[in-house]
Write a protein that holds these residues in place. Structure first.
Motif, PDB file in Angstrom:
ATOM      1  N   GLY A  88       0.833  -1.455  -0.177  1.00  0.00           N
ATOM      2  CA  GLY A  88       0.342   0.169   0.139  1.00  0.00           C
ATOM      3  C   GLY A  88       0.658   1.100   0.560  1.00  0.00           C
ATOM      4  O   GLY A  88       0.404   1.963  -0.632  1.00  0.00           O
ATOM      5  N   MET A  89       2.065   1.284   1.208  1.00  0.00           N
ATOM      6  CA  MET A  89       3.103   2.548   0.594  1.00  0.00           C
ATOM      7  C   MET A  89       3.430   2.149  -0.397  1.00  0.00           C
ATOM      8  O   MET A  89       4.044   3.494  -0.892  1.00  0.00           O
ATOM      9  N   LEU A  90       3.272   1.263  -0.717  1.00  0.00           N
ATOM     10  CA  LEU A  90       4.943   1.506  -1.918  1.00  0.00           C
ATOM     11  C   LEU A  90       4.200   1.937  -3.142  1.00  0.00           C
ATOM     12  O   LEU A  90       4.777   2.893  -4.314  1.00  0.00           O
ATOM     13  N   TRP A  91       2.874   1.286  -3.951  1.00  0.00           N
ATOM     14  CA  TRP A  91       2.507   1.736  -4.958  1.00  0.00           C
ATOM     15  C   TRP A  91       1.451   2.941  -5.168  1.00  0.00           C
ATOM     16  O   TRP A  91       1.177   3.886  -5.410  1.00  0.00           O
ATOM     17  N   THR A  92       1.653   4.193  -3.133  1.00  0.00           N
ATOM     18  CA  THR A  92       0.333   5.398  -3.178  1.00  0.00           C
ATOM     19  C   THR A  92       2.054   6.394  -3.065  1.00  0.00           C
ATOM     20  O   THR A  92       1.681   5.976  -2.252  1.00  0.00           O
ATOM     21  N   VAL A  93       1.109   6.983  -3.232  1.00  0.00           N
ATOM     22  CA  VAL A  93       1.796   8.410  -2.986  1.00  0.00           C
ATOM     23  C   VAL A  93       1.592   9.325  -2.198  1.00  0.00           C
ATOM     24  O   VAL A  93      -0.010   9.627  -1.940  1.00  0.00           O
ATOM     25  N   ASP A  94       2.239   9.774  -0.347  1.00  0.00           N
ATOM     26  CA  ASP A  94       1.633  10.580   0.390  1.00  0.00           C
ATOM     27  C   ASP A  94       2.465  11.336   0.136  1.00  0.00           C
ATOM     28  O   ASP A  94       3.378  10.826   1.547  1.00  0.00           O
ATOM     29  N   GLY A  95       2.157  12.789  -0.213  1.00  0.00           N
ATOM     30  CA  GLY A  95       3.063  13.550  -0.504  1.00  0.00           C
ATOM     31  C   GLY A  95       3.189  13.833   1.220  1.00  0.00           C
ATOM     32  O   GLY A  95       3.903  14.808   1.806  1.00  0.00           O
ATOM     33  N   PHE A  96       1.681  14.118   1.936  1.00  0.00           N
ATOM     34  CA  PHE A  96       2.603  14.765   3.036  1.00  0.00           C
ATOM     35  C   PHE A  96       2.900  13.522   4.670  1.00  0.00           C
ATOM     36  O   PHE A  96       2.763  14.073   5.578  1.00  0.00           O
ATOM     37  N   HIS A  97       2.671  12.325   3.998  1.00  0.00           N
ATOM     38  CA  HIS A  97       3.934  12.021   5.135  1.00  0.00           C
ATOM     39  C   HIS A  97       4.466  10.912   4.502  1.00  0.00           C
ATOM     40  O   HIS A  97       4.379   9.560   3.858  1.00  0.00           O
TER      41      HIS A  97
END
Length: 215
Positions: A88-97
């Protein structure tokens, strides 16, 4: 919480079975309190919480439940949760985290190279899409009389971070395509030095791929 959960499951997976104090000491050598905002005192609590939820198995010494003297290993549910969080973390960018991607890098080796390449390509597409939309978000703010103009700088600093991550992702992807680092199913590319606080155990074998459908 998801970053902390991945870090705890991931470090247990490497050293299992391992005592709580070993896991805490190892995570502190990663400086998780600085970049992942993990309170060192909360690591024991986090391990017990994961055990309560069925992701870790507690192996108590002499039947005594003491935070530092209880060892842990992943359960089947813990293994599933580990890969779910990692992917989940690898495939999805979360710019605030940004801590999510940093945690992902710590355990990316447990995935196969082709999946990591595909995920980084997906991250590039996400970042490019966000950056393309940036000017229109800025224009909306500047044209809205009810919004202070300085708010536009919040978008600009976010875009600056995204631009930096996009550049790094392209470079990282090129390195991986060129054979850098070791991933699941490949020979390890490093050996811990003897004086390490704790020692890396045998890396668990990656799950087998589902067999191809055959006619």
């Amino acid at each position: 919480m998801s970053t902390t959960r991945l870090l705890l499951l991931g470090v247990v997976r490497i050293f299992q079975p391992a005592y709580g104090y070993q896991l805490r000491r190892e995570l502190l050598t990663w400086n998780v309190e600085a970049w992942a905002n993990v309170n060192p005192g909360s690591i024991y609590t986090g391990l017990r919480t994961l055990a309560k939820h069925g992701y870790l198995q507690e192996l108590e010494q002499d039947g005594a439940h003491r935070p530092g003297r209880t060892s842990y290993k992943l359960t089947a549910d813990g293994e599933t949760e580990y890969f779910s969080l990692l992917r989940g973390m690898l495939w999805t960018v979360d710019g605030f985290h940004p801590d999510k991607m940093q945690a992902t890098i710590s355990f990316m080796w447990s995935l196969r190279r082709d999946e990591v390449i595909a995920a980084l390509e997906a991250r590039i597409s996400q970042l490019e899409s966000w950056l393309k939309a940036g000017p229109y978000s800025e224009r909306h703010i500047l044209e809205d009389p009810a919004t202070p103009n300085h708010v536009v700088e919040m978008f600009r600093i976010t875009n600056a971070r995204d631009s930096g991550e996009l550049r790094w992702t392209h470079e990282f992807l090129d390195r991986i395509r060129g054979g850098a680092y070791a991933f699941a199913g490949e020979p390890a590319d490093w050996e811990p030095y003897p004086g390490m606080v704790t020692h890396w155990g045998e890396i668990p074998a990656p799950p087998d791929r589902a067999p191809d459908n055959q006619d």
